[in-house]
Design a protein around this motif. Structure first.
Motif, PDB file in Angstrom:
ATOM      1  N   LEU A  25      27.803  30.988  35.243  1.00 40.69           N
ATOM      2  CA  LEU A  25      27.219  29.699  35.616  1.00 40.69           C
ATOM      3  C   LEU A  25      26.927  29.600  37.111  1.00 40.69           C
ATOM      4  CD1 LEU A  25      29.165  27.135  33.385  1.00 40.69           C
ATOM      5  CD2 LEU A  25      26.905  28.126  33.018  1.00 40.69           C
ATOM      6  N   ASN A  26      27.533  30.464  37.909  1.00 39.61           N
ATOM      7  CA  ASN A  26      27.250  30.461  39.345  1.00 39.61           C
ATOM      8  C   ASN A  26      25.944  31.178  39.681  1.00 39.61           C
ATOM      9  OD1 ASN A  26      29.703  29.145  40.185  1.00 39.61           O
ATOM     10  ND2 ASN A  26      30.777  31.056  39.703  1.00 39.61           N
ATOM     11  N   HIS A  31      18.858  24.104  37.620  1.00 42.13           N
ATOM     12  CA  HIS A  31      18.370  23.030  36.761  1.00 42.13           C
ATOM     13  C   HIS A  31      18.964  23.099  35.354  1.00 42.13           C
ATOM     14  CE1 HIS A  31      15.534  26.206  35.535  1.00 42.13           C
ATOM     15  NE2 HIS A  31      15.359  25.514  34.422  1.00 42.13           N
ATOM     16  N   LEU A  32      19.427  24.286  34.950  1.00 39.49           N
ATOM     17  CA  LEU A  32      20.029  24.415  33.621  1.00 39.49           C
ATOM     18  C   LEU A  32      21.405  23.769  33.548  1.00 39.49           C
ATOM     19  CD1 LEU A  32      19.111  28.096  32.651  1.00 39.49           C
ATOM     20  CD2 LEU A  32      18.007  25.986  31.889  1.00 39.49           C
ATOM     21  N   LEU A  33      22.055  23.599  34.690  1.00 38.35           N
ATOM     22  CA  LEU A  33      23.385  22.995  34.700  1.00 38.35           C
ATOM     23  C   LEU A  33      23.343  21.534  34.266  1.00 38.35           C
ATOM     24  CD1 LEU A  33      24.790  24.513  38.027  1.00 38.35           C
ATOM     25  CD2 LEU A  33      25.127  25.331  35.679  1.00 38.35           C
ATOM     26  N   GLU A  34      22.161  20.951  34.256  1.00 38.14           N
ATOM     27  CA  GLU A  34      22.005  19.552  33.834  1.00 38.14           C
ATOM     28  C   GLU A  34      21.861  19.418  32.318  1.00 38.14           C
ATOM     29  OE1 GLU A  34      18.606  18.212  35.978  1.00 38.14           O
ATOM     30  OE2 GLU A  34      19.471  18.678  37.946  1.00 38.14           O
ATOM     31  N   THR A  35      21.740  20.534  31.607  1.00 39.99           N
ATOM     32  CA  THR A  35      21.597  20.488  30.148  1.00 39.99           C
ATOM     33  C   THR A  35      22.954  20.362  29.484  1.00 39.99           C
ATOM     34  OG1 THR A  35      21.705  22.891  29.901  1.00 39.99           O
ATOM     35  CG2 THR A  35      19.539  21.934  30.324  1.00 39.99           C
ATOM     36  N   PRO A  38      24.507  24.671  29.169  1.00 33.64           N
ATOM     37  CA  PRO A  38      23.761  25.545  30.085  1.00 33.64           C
ATOM     38  C   PRO A  38      23.765  27.011  29.660  1.00 33.64           C
ATOM     39  CG  PRO A  38      25.215  24.078  31.305  1.00 33.64           C
ATOM     40  CD  PRO A  38      25.570  23.932  29.861  1.00 33.64           C
ATOM     41  N   ILE A  39      24.872  27.494  29.105  1.00 32.84           N
ATOM     42  CA  ILE A  39      24.955  28.900  28.710  1.00 32.84           C
ATOM     43  C   ILE A  39      23.957  29.202  27.603  1.00 32.84           C
ATOM     44  CG2 ILE A  39      26.432  30.693  27.723  1.00 32.84           C
ATOM     45  CD1 ILE A  39      28.822  29.311  29.049  1.00 32.84           C
ATOM     46  N   PHE A  40      23.960  28.366  26.566  1.00 33.28           N
ATOM     47  CA  PHE A  40      23.024  28.595  25.468  1.00 33.28           C
ATOM     48  C   PHE A  40      21.584  28.382  25.918  1.00 33.28           C
ATOM     49  CE2 PHE A  40      20.547  26.961  21.824  1.00 33.28           C
ATOM     50  CZ  PHE A  40      20.480  28.148  21.104  1.00 33.28           C
ATOM     51  N   ALA A  41      21.342  27.380  26.754  1.00 39.37           N
ATOM     52  CA  ALA A  41      19.984  27.128  27.244  1.00 39.37           C
ATOM     53  C   ALA A  41      19.450  28.351  27.987  1.00 39.37           C
ATOM     54  CB  ALA A  41      19.975  25.905  28.154  1.00 39.37           C
ATOM     55  N   PHE A  42      20.315  28.962  28.794  1.00 39.32           N
ATOM     56  CA  PHE A  42      19.929  30.174  29.521  1.00 39.32           C
ATOM     57  C   PHE A  42      19.646  31.307  28.540  1.00 39.32           C
ATOM     58  CE2 PHE A  42      21.116  34.170  31.656  1.00 39.32           C
ATOM     59  CZ  PHE A  42      20.275  34.121  32.764  1.00 39.32           C
ATOM     60  N   ASN A  43      20.580  31.553  27.600  1.00 33.98           N
ATOM     61  CA  ASN A  43      20.404  32.646  26.637  1.00 33.98           C
ATOM     62  C   ASN A  43      19.144  32.467  25.806  1.00 33.98           C
ATOM     63  OD1 ASN A  43      22.669  34.034  27.442  1.00 33.98           O
ATOM     64  ND2 ASN A  43      23.969  33.305  25.773  1.00 33.98           N
TER      65      ASN A  43
END
Length: 271
Positions: A25-26, A31-35, A38-43
């Protein structure tokens, strides 16, 4: 997934690329940290942008376990998304498990039955009865740590016992285990010079080769010494692809890096 199906996908996509989904997460775009996840959004964004360029994804479970329940739920969502939308993709749980028989059976059930992975990485140090429970699952693969890419690999793996290096003894002994046809092996890309000897012992097995990219492994050297008649390689790149950008274009940047490797692999396969 059967080995024959994996081989067919390699030739169809002209790629033997595996993408490591090691989510920190670092390092992901802010902007994904606001979802909500965030982990799944990134993947999901990485998968959507790169699935046509690779034949496998390899989440390292430590990067999910570190975030507790939410991390594990993100791993579940990631593998479910892959199995539902891209069932042709080979999935690897990079968990490096290895324990006594009953415990290994539970680990195997967790990754093969509950999560639905095609394979899991396993440490061989405890021997046959710690590995065979994984090998008992039909159309699933156990990827045994053989010769890893880290500096500490020289502490034990290359030490000789009675004139034979330990990693060679692991390879040779593992061939006698029940359902050993379900074995694959981890060989680090930074150990490419060892691949010729490894192929003398396990000429037909698939090798998962991490270390190309950020760790400095050379794709051409790995292919020269490690490829067999069925290709027999899954070349993994993690940080070099998924963290190509920390901006909103991160998924496209990852796809560009993946495409570079895929094109190199296509050139190798065309020969």
């Amino acid at each position: 997934m059967t080995t024959d199906y994996l081989i067919a996908q390699i030739h169809k996509k002209k790629s033997f690329l595996c993408i490591g989904l090691d989510v920190d997460l670092n390092k992901i775009p802010k902007h994904l940290l606001e979802t909500d996840d965030p982990i799944f959004a990134f993947n999901k964004a990485i998968i959507d942008a790169t699935h046509h360029l690779c034949v496998a994804y390899k989440p390292n479970t430590a990067f999910y376990e570190a975030y507790g329940l939410k991390g594990w739920q993100a791993l579940e969502k990631t593998i479910h998304y892959l199995n539902t939308n891209h069932p042709e993709i080979y999935t690897i749980a990079d968990a490096k498990r290895g324990d006594i028989g009953n415990t290994s059976t539970m680990y195997a059930k967790a990754f093969f039955e509950d999560l639905g992975f095609d394979s899991v990485t396993v440490a061989p140090y405890m021997g046959k009865d710690s590995v065979e429970p994984f090998l008992a699952f039909e159309n699933k693969h156990t990827i045994l740590l053989a010769l890893t890419s880290n500096a500490g690999a020289f502490d034990f793996q290359t030490k000789s016992v009675d004139g034979v290096e330990l990693y060679k003894q692991v390879l040779e002994t593992s061939k006698s285990w029940k359902n050993s046809e379900n074995l694959m092996y981890v060989v680090g890309a930074t150990k490419a010079e060892y691949l010729a000897d490894i192929r003398q012992i396990i000429p037909d097995s698939f090798l998962l080769v991490p270390g190309v990219g950020a760790q400095g492994g050379n794709l051409q050297e790995v292919c020269k010494y490690g490829m067999n008649d069925s290709v027999g390689l899954l070349i993994n790149s993690s940080r070099g692809i998924i963290y190509a950008s920390q901006q909103k274009d991160f998924a496209q940047a990852a796809a560009n890096k993946a495409a570079e490797l895929q094109q190199q692999m296509q050139a190798v396969l065309s020969k």
